[in-house]
Design an enzyme around this catalytic site. Structure first.
Site, mmCIF file in Angstrom:
data_model
loop_
_atom_site.group_PDB
_atom_site.id
_atom_site.type_symbol
_atom_site.label_atom_id
_atom_site.label_comp_id
_atom_site.label_asym_id
_atom_site.label_seq_id
_atom_site.Cartn_x
_atom_site.Cartn_y
_atom_site.Cartn_z
ATOM 1 N N ASP A 64 0.831 -1.204 0.000
ATOM 2 C CA ASP A 64 0.000 0.000 0.000
ATOM 3 C C ASP A 64 0.868 1.258 0.000
ATOM 4 O O ASP A 64 0.521 2.260 -0.617
ATOM 5 C CB ASP A 64 -0.940 -0.001 1.208
ATOM 6 N N ASP A 67 2.229 1.989 -3.781
ATOM 7 C CA ASP A 67 1.429 2.350 -4.958
ATOM 8 C C ASP A 67 1.646 3.795 -5.389
ATOM 9 O O ASP A 67 1.734 4.093 -6.578
ATOM 10 C CB ASP A 67 -0.049 1.995 -4.795
ATOM 11 N N ASP A 85 -6.995 4.460 -3.833
ATOM 12 C CA ASP A 85 -6.122 4.116 -2.717
ATOM 13 C C ASP A 85 -6.788 4.442 -1.381
ATOM 14 O O ASP A 85 -6.811 3.615 -0.471
ATOM 15 C CB ASP A 85 -4.791 4.860 -2.850
ATOM 16 N N ASP A 89 -8.098 1.747 1.352
ATOM 17 C CA ASP A 89 -7.580 1.815 2.725
ATOM 18 C C ASP A 89 -8.701 1.655 3.745
ATOM 19 O O ASP A 89 -8.543 0.957 4.746
ATOM 20 C CB ASP A 89 -6.865 3.142 2.980
#
Length: 188
Positions: A64, A67, A85, A89
């Site tokens: 994560d 990215d 994103d 999350d």
């Protein structure tokens, strides 16, 4: 708090991002892969395999973190990528806490308060920034800190303590952000 060290790790992450770019992986693919790995961690929490779940969670969190670096390395920074994103999350946070609660590691009411606190940290930042506060990356427990707390607690088979700590720190961070947003927005 981790946002303060972000500039120091930016360059190494971007080197890894360039390597991933050479493999043909896109930033959005990496976001989804990280989420799928987080789902696996959630399942391991459900099975009460705290140490394994914590290790898998760390892998998902690392992806994560990559990215954005991959997006910058490939020139594929996009508004949709940022939206994806951020949205993923929130799903990751929920899935981890859901796995922990479903596995009986923490009571549901505590899990619910932890999830709401975590969401309010993110939501308060988003709303304050939209209202014109400027970047509001403040507080003692942003997402990175919350993930690290769960990870470390997992390694000691103490995820219950980790979730309680995340709950408390999330609500403190939310209050910090409300206070700071009020101060900034009333000045401007």
């Amino acid at each position: 708090m981790l946002s303060k060290i972000r500039p120091k790790v930016k360059q190494p992450l971007e080197r890894i991002g360039k390597t991933l770019a050479s493999l043909g992986i896109t930033p959005n693919q990496l976001t989804i892969i990280g989420f799928l790995i987080t789902l696996l961690a959630s399942y391991e929490f459900y099975l009460q395999n705290q140490i394994l779940a914590g290790i898998i969670l760390a892998v998902g969190a690392f992806l994560d973190a990559l990215d954005g670096a991959l997006a910058r390395a490939t020139g594929k920074v996009s508004k949709f990528g940022g939206f994806l994103d951020s949205t993923i999350d929130r799903l990751s946070d929920a899935s981890i806490l859901f796995g922990i609660a479903l596995g009986g590691l923490v009571r549901w009411d505590v899990t619910f308060l932890t999830l709401i606190g975590s969401y309010m940290v993110s939501y308060s930042r988003c709303r304050a920034e939209l209202a014109g506060s400027g970047t509001l990356a403040i507080g003692i427990a942003e997402r990175g800190e919350r993930i690290i707390i769960i990870f470390i607690a997992s390694l000691f088979n103490a995820v219950k303590i980790g979730v309680y700590l995340v709950a408390i720190l999330s609500w403190i961070t939310f209050i910090q952000r409300v206070y700071e947003a009020k101060k900034r927005l009333e000045m401007g």
